[in-house]
Design an enzyme around this catalytic site. Sequence first.
Site, short mmCIF file in Angstrom:
data_model
loop_
_atom_site.label_atom_id
_atom_site.label_comp_id
_atom_site.label_asym_id
_atom_site.label_seq_id
_atom_site.Cartn_x
_atom_site.Cartn_y
_atom_site.Cartn_z
N HIS A 110 42.83 -52.41 -20.15
CA HIS A 110 43.68 -52.97 -19.10
C HIS A 110 43.06 -54.32 -18.67
O HIS A 110 41.84 -54.50 -18.75
CB HIS A 110 43.66 -51.97 -17.93
CG HIS A 110 44.58 -52.26 -16.80
ND1 HIS A 110 44.27 -53.16 -15.80
CD2 HIS A 110 45.78 -51.74 -16.49
CE1 HIS A 110 45.26 -53.17 -14.91
NE2 HIS A 110 46.19 -52.32 -15.30
N ASP A 184 36.43 -46.53 -17.32
CA ASP A 184 37.59 -46.78 -16.47
C ASP A 184 38.40 -45.49 -16.44
O ASP A 184 39.07 -45.14 -17.40
CB ASP A 184 38.39 -47.95 -17.07
CG ASP A 184 39.73 -48.16 -16.39
OD1 ASP A 184 40.14 -47.30 -15.59
OD2 ASP A 184 40.37 -49.19 -16.68
N GLN A 187 43.33 -43.73 -15.60
CA GLN A 187 44.40 -42.89 -16.13
C GLN A 187 43.93 -41.49 -16.47
O GLN A 187 44.72 -40.68 -16.95
CB GLN A 187 44.99 -43.53 -17.40
CG GLN A 187 45.65 -44.87 -17.19
CD GLN A 187 46.92 -44.78 -16.32
OE1 GLN A 187 47.56 -43.74 -16.25
NE2 GLN A 187 47.26 -45.86 -15.64
N LYS A 210 46.50 -43.20 -8.61
CA LYS A 210 46.96 -42.67 -9.91
C LYS A 210 46.74 -41.17 -9.94
O LYS A 210 47.01 -40.51 -10.93
CB LYS A 210 46.14 -43.27 -11.06
CG LYS A 210 45.95 -44.76 -11.02
CD LYS A 210 47.00 -45.48 -11.80
CE LYS A 210 46.67 -46.95 -11.91
NZ LYS A 210 47.79 -47.76 -12.26
N CYS A 348 49.88 -54.80 -18.40
CA CYS A 348 48.54 -55.36 -18.10
C CYS A 348 47.59 -55.12 -19.27
O CYS A 348 46.39 -54.85 -19.07
CB CYS A 348 47.94 -54.78 -16.83
SG CYS A 348 48.94 -55.05 -15.37
N1 PMP Z 1 42.67 -49.56 -15.57
C1 PMP Z 1 43.71 -48.90 -16.04
C2 PMP Z 1 43.64 -48.26 -17.40
C3 PMP Z 1 44.88 -48.81 -15.28
O1 PMP Z 1 45.95 -48.15 -15.76
C4 PMP Z 1 44.93 -49.42 -14.00
C5 PMP Z 1 46.18 -49.38 -13.16
N2 PMP Z 1 47.33 -49.76 -13.82
C6 PMP Z 1 43.79 -50.07 -13.54
C7 PMP Z 1 42.68 -50.13 -14.35
C8 PMP Z 1 43.75 -50.66 -12.17
O2 PMP Z 1 43.61 -49.61 -11.23
P1 PMP Z 1 43.79 -49.81 -9.67
O3 PMP Z 1 45.25 -49.93 -9.42
O4 PMP Z 1 43.19 -48.57 -9.05
O5 PMP Z 1 43.03 -51.02 -9.28
#
Ligand code: PMP
Length: 391
Positions: A110, A184, A187, A210, A348
């Site tokens: 991401h 990370d 998900q 999430k 993203c």
């Molecule tokens: N990493 C991944 C794999 C994500 O899916 C997301 C959210 N789309 C993020 C990071 C960012 O997370 P947050 O919204 O908690 O900042």
Amino acid sequence: MYKDYFPYFKNSNIVYLDNAATTQKPQVVIDEIVNYYSSYCSNTHRSNHGNANKATQNYEHTREVLKKFINAKEKHEIIFTKGVTESINFIVNSYAKNRFKKVIISSLEHHSNIVPWQIANIDFEVVKCNENLDFDYEDFENILKENPNALVSITHISNAFGKIHGIKRITNLAHKYGAKVLVDGAQSLTHKKTDVQDLDIDFLAISSHKTFGPTGVGAIYIKENLLNDILPYQTGGATINDVTYERSILLDSPFKFEAGTQNIAGVIGFGKAIEFIEELGYENIEKKEIEIYTYLYEELSKIDDIIFYSDIKNSIGSLSFNIKNIMAEDVGILVDKMSIALRCGHHCAQPIMKSLGIEGTIRVSIAFYNEKEDIDKLIIALKKAITMLKD
Ligand code: PMP
């Protein structure tokens, strides 16, 4: 029906298939937040009156609950943040910046695990994936050999494609070559039990929103033996033991890292979300999700001209695809008019989209509360949209 726990499904007729963007919140989480604001709203770790103490206790209760949830050894290994993005930025700025020249990432990251490193002038080594988007462990080991004592920063589950990375295998290999591993977890905690000791994770970035909790909250788990290497990248009220004009003596972790008034209601609500998951049990969540995810794949496979980018082995949550000669965004606009919520675009994750030679995908992302009926409605809407776009 699991949906009964979530007021969203009583108040909206939307078929919600955008869970990788954010999950819905159960009533117990909403009640917990309302209760904080309506009956004992106070700041934490400062004043000493009854309601302030209750706020502090409940805020710290979430730390305890989260510690058990991820099986951390100590409470002070958990620091609250705004979410995964802030957690990664925290590690970049408080730990990695002057220590590492390179970070090793997967090809499914991401932007939150790409941009912060770039801004800090840290270069990447990107581990290859095969044509099925599976992580190439051999390539990883070769990169580790050439970059000993590196930092590995990797998503547990890809938000764009749902691919699950073998974290235990990754930490084993990384530690063999003296590397540290940041995972990370944006998900993964929604779908899977994550045991930081069993997986031997050094840093775990966590997101509440999430994981059925409120937005604007998350955490970073830092393995205890690394805590002394971390400098706070922001300081201020509630981080200090003693201040004079000559010097400031900081508190220990986690307080030295939680500068200023925190998202108290959010942290307390997040604790409730974790308790909610614990009560349901990951076995039930996973069983239901595998059933819905498999059904989704089977039903989508029947659509003419569908293009998948991987199979669903080692995957959960998100499923990405395109329809030949149709723009993903156009499909998104049309199915939205038919009350289907999903996401179309690059999610993203532009670098992997570019490697695949595409602008983006149509992404369906499920949670345990989705039913086969949701998938049936999605398929009907998709077929209608495709017919309209082909005409
Ligand atoms: N990493 C991944 C794999 C994500 O899916 C997301 C959210 N789309 C993020 C990071 C960012 O997370 P947050 O919204 O908690 O900042």
